[in-house]
Design an enzyme around this catalytic site. Structure first.
Site, short mmCIF file in Angstrom:
data_model
loop_
_atom_site.label_atom_id
_atom_site.label_comp_id
_atom_site.label_asym_id
_atom_site.label_seq_id
_atom_site.Cartn_x
_atom_site.Cartn_y
_atom_site.Cartn_z
N THR A 204 73.58 -92.54 -43.66
CA THR A 204 72.55 -93.55 -43.38
C THR A 204 71.70 -93.22 -42.15
O THR A 204 70.76 -93.97 -41.83
CB THR A 204 73.19 -94.92 -43.11
N LYS A 205 72.01 -92.15 -41.45
CA LYS A 205 71.31 -91.86 -40.20
C LYS A 205 69.89 -91.37 -40.48
O LYS A 205 69.55 -91.04 -41.62
CB LYS A 205 72.08 -90.83 -39.37
#
Ligand SMILES: Cc1ncc(COP(=O)(O)O)c(C=O)c1O
Length: 416
Positions: A204-205
């Protein structure tokens, strides 16, 4: 707007029997380009899968150093390993303390425990949700070796004040940049300001390698120790000078990382666009029912997530009910984080390595630590009132508008 300035409700929430904003729930995933897939395929075809026999990891480190503006980068298997390594690279160990923020992902604090040192929690600023420099001096003891800041959600911590405190007290500064790839403080990238930085490339970064992390530093001694730490403590082949780990990144991760890094500005711009949509759509609630996030004028924010604080006294149900109601509208919202780090059983019961270690370590000279409720009141308030809206790669403008519409609908319905 209704007379009197109150916005009209947008209908009955689905959780109360109304129609949901979206007909079904959708998750968001990064969309990988052909160039990214090609690079990973090249590694697969070469058969050189480990960094010890390939070139991609070295190249990824070099490019990352150039991007952040540091002398050295070291690729590792994830952000937790990067933080563990960052703390270790400063020689922090048993008997030492590190002052940090309690409003973060747990790895911020466990990276200290894994080095047999003890995290001590300051408080946060309620606007940026980052560590409040003014609350740091009270937490310093003769055992304090470092300040560990988190650039939460992509908003840089107030580094001038933090570096000043560190200089005055001869402390190192560790930057947890997991959520802030490309964020800038007064024109400098985070991860280049303190003694050592740690990044995460989790799914998700802002850029991803599936799992992955990076340690950054300008200090040769820190780099040397970190390099040994992530490779079995080896100074030379089969010559082990310290207690190390195998935290080496694979070439597959590095190939994807290189390709993602080449479009990090575009990926960050997409996040910023989603954040701008939220701010535009929700501005009528700001200051009344919620506090929206904003970037200070001297920073570049990279909007890893969009953190909204609810004004709980203006809403007639709990934050958790609001989140349930939003999920019933089929939009993705989360709570980062539902409790401050020290409210977790690990910290309340001081389980750690068992039998009270490292808190009861004799090298602490008998100094007690109790993580009492009220230790960091502003962080506790944030944990009780935060709702996290996604800015994930793979989201469209319509996804953001639907999320904001559901948010408005639910909050206006449950207003006092
Ligand atoms: C602030 C912060 N620190 C550390 C980490 C740990 O990174 P990873 O999940 O890659 O181990 C994360 C990731 O969620 C994070 O958000």
């Amino acid at each position: 707007m209704r007379p009197g300035g109150r916005a009209a409700p947008l209908g009955t929430p689905a959780i109360e029997g109304g129609e949901p904003v979206r007909p079904s729930f959708r998750e968001y995933f990064p969309k990988l380009t052909d160039a990214e897939k090609r690079l990973v395929l090249e590694v697969l075809e070469s058969g050189r899968l480990s960094s010890t026999v390939g070139l991609y990891t070295r190249k990824f480190e070099e490019e990352f150093s150039r991007f952040i503006g540091v002398n050295y980068s070291l690729a590792v298997i994830n952000g937790t390993a990067a933080l563990h390594t960052a703390v270790a690279s400063l020689g922090i160990g048993a008997g030492d303390e590190v002052v940090t923020t309690p409003f973060s992902f747990v790895a911020t604090a466990t990276s200290v425990l894994h080095n047999n040192a003890v995290p001590i929690f300051a408080d946060i600023e309620l606007d940026t949700l980052n560590i409040d420099p003014e609350t740091i001096p009270d937490k310093l003891t003769p055992r304090t070796k470092a300040i560990l800041v988190v650039h939460l959600a992509g908003h840089p911590a107030e580094m001038d004040d933090i570096m000043k405190i560190a200089r005055e007290h001869d402390l190192a500064v560790i930057e947890d940049c997991a959520q802030a790839i490309g964020s800038e403080y007064r024109g400098r990238k985070v991860g280049s300001i303190g003694d050592v930085g740690a990044f995460s490339f989790y799914q998700t970064k802002n850029m991803t390698t599936g799992e992955g992390g990076m340690v950054t530093t300008n200090r040769e001694d820190v780099y040397k120790r970190a390099k040994e730490f992530i490779d079995q403590g080896q100074e030379g082949r089969y010559y082990h000078v310290l207690l190390g780990w195998n935290y080496r990144m694979t070439e597959l991760q590095a190939a994807l990382g290189l390709a993602q890094l080449s479009r990090i500005d575009e990926l960050n711009a997409q996040r910023e666009r989603i954040a701008r949509i939220y701010t535009d759509e929700l501005s009528s609630l700001d200051g009344d029912l919620v506090q929206l996030p904003r970037a200070r004028s001297h920073v570049k924010h990279t909007w890893h997530i969009y953190q909204v604080l609810l004004k709980l006294d203006r809403i007639r149900v709990s934050r958790d009910r609001i989140v349930e109601a939003l999920r019933a509208e089929n939009v993705l919202v989360t709570v980062a984080y539902p409790r401050v780090i020290y409210e977790n059983p690990l910290f309340q019961q001081l389980t750690g390595y068992g039998r009270g270690c490292p808190w009861l370590c004799p090298l602490r000279g008998g100094a007690q630590v109790v993580y009492k409720p009220g230790t960091s009141p502003r962080a506790e308030l944030a944990a009780r009132s935060v709702v996290t809206l996604p800015t994930l790669a793979g989201m469209t403008d319509d996804d953001a508008i639907d999320t904001a519409t559901a948010f408005k609908k639910v909050l206006l319905y449950y207003r006092v």
